[in-house]
Write a protein that holds these residues in place. Structure first.
Motif, short mmCIF file in Angstrom:
data_model
loop_
_atom_site.label_atom_id
_atom_site.label_comp_id
_atom_site.label_asym_id
_atom_site.label_seq_id
_atom_site.Cartn_x
_atom_site.Cartn_y
_atom_site.Cartn_z
N ARG A 16 0.42 -0.74 -0.23
CA ARG A 16 -0.15 -0.03 0.10
C ARG A 16 1.10 1.01 -0.02
N LYS A 158 6.33 -6.14 15.07
CA LYS A 158 6.60 -5.32 13.49
C LYS A 158 7.69 -4.64 13.33
N LYS A 211 -3.81 -11.73 11.34
CA LYS A 211 -3.50 -10.80 11.67
C LYS A 211 -4.07 -9.40 11.43
N GLU A 213 -3.32 -5.15 13.08
CA GLU A 213 -2.76 -4.48 13.65
C GLU A 213 -3.48 -3.22 14.08
N ASP A 226 -4.61 -0.15 10.31
CA ASP A 226 -4.29 -1.74 8.86
C ASP A 226 -5.27 -1.85 7.76
MG MG Z 1 1.03 -4.62 6.61
#
Ligand code: MG
Ligand code: ATP
Length: 295
Positions: A16, A158, A211, A213, A226
């Motif tokens: 992104r 992360k 996952k 965030e 996210d």
């Molecule tokens: Mg990512």
């Protein structure tokens, strides 16, 4: 990269592009509470932390649609401010309409909140080595693709751009974000996963893992950010096939991973994806969105 009136490019992730409002100073003075950000999803596909060639046509739009749909289903604070184009009264520049969202800028936690309901991928590899994942002990004798007795929270640190994310223990997340936030991230992740799994199962889809965030908004509220529950951040399997004993019927980028595993030794630059793999991946993404959203 697309030039967008009113927005300045700020960061390219693997998938992104992030933009900030050009008149941020002015906007801040007017409404100091909401700091906006534009997130544009490209058609790029990444696997094993590499961006592959070519992209998957339409992927940015498909994943944005799925992510928006999920944000609406989930009853937790999220970062979405607008997914509509400016021409329809929204905040998203028309040039990227459909594959972009304007979101609240959050102060992100450096933790990828992974939840696994089934054993697969790096979770399976870690289990095979250690009998546990991220310090969570598991029963002996499980196989690749098995359902876990209950979903487990297996966070990762992360890593900054260029480094690989690293599986960590829950205790390590306490060191990173503090005990209260660590517990909130874990509890939110597990409860969203449970809800999302129910929604998916009702549509014949198994949510194997995902996952999340999170970050804090300007008020300090822990907020889901996210992308959420996309086929990039999750493993989705065909439930009917799974129950027939056919494993590997995925709606995610497993097709890409499998092809790479068979055609690349993970040294040097990954090979170009054949057209057939691109088309199958795109078709699977479309199929998943159809199943989930009914559109
Ligand atoms: Mg990512
Ligand atoms: P990859 O996801 O492929 O590992 P990446 O995470 O570096 O790569 P992208 O996912 O393409 O890059 O870009 C999105 C970035 O924006 C991530 O770093 C993510 O943590 C961050 N982000 C997402 N939502 C917000 C938000 N509301 N406020 C601030 N940052 C955010």
């Amino acid at each position: 990269m697309t030039e967008l009136p009113g927005w300045a490019h700020e960061y390219s992730g693997k998938v992104r592009e992030l933009y900030r409002p050009i008149d941020e100073q002015a906007a801040d003075a007017a409404s100091p509470a909401v700091d906006r950000m534009l997130v544009v999803a490209s058609d790029r596909v990444s696997a094993y932390d590499f961006v592959l060639e070519p992209g998957i046509p339409g992927k940015g739009e498909l994943l944005t649609r799925l992510s928006s749909w999920w944000f609406e289903q989930l009853d937790v604070p999220n970062h979405v401010l607008s997914t509509d184009p400016v021409s329809a009264g929204g905040l998203v520049p028309d040039a990227v309409a459909g594959r972009a969202m304007v979101v609240k800028r959050l102060d992100m936690f450096p933790v990828e909140c992974v939840v696994r309901g089934y054993l697969s991928g790096s979770g399976w590899e870690e289990y095979r080595r250690n009998g546990s994942i991220c310090g969570v002990p598991l029963p002996v004798g499980l196989n690749d693709g098995d359902r876990l007795p209950r979903p487990i929270y297996t966070p990762a640190w992360k890593a900054p751009l260029g480094l690989h994310d690293e599986n960590i223990t829950y205790e390590r997340t306490i060191e990173l974000v503090g005990a209260n936030a660590a517990a909130s991230l874990r509890d939110l992740s597990l409860s969203i996963f449970a809800r999302a799994s129910e929604i998916a199962e009702a549509r014949g889809v198994i949510l194997a893992d995902t996952k999340f965030e999170f970050g804090r908004d300007a008020d300090g509220t822990i907020t889901l950010g996210d992308e959420v529950l996309t086929s990039d951040s999750s493993r989705y399997w065909d439930a009917a096939a799974y129950h027939r004993g056919e494993r590997g019927q995925s709606f995610d980028k497993q097709i890409v991973r499998d092809w790479l595993a068979a055609n690349w030794d993970r040294s040097g630059v990954p090979p170009v994806l054949p057209q057939e793999i691109v088309e199958r991946t795109s078709a699977r993404y479309r199929e998943l969105i159809g199943l989930m959203t009914g559109a």
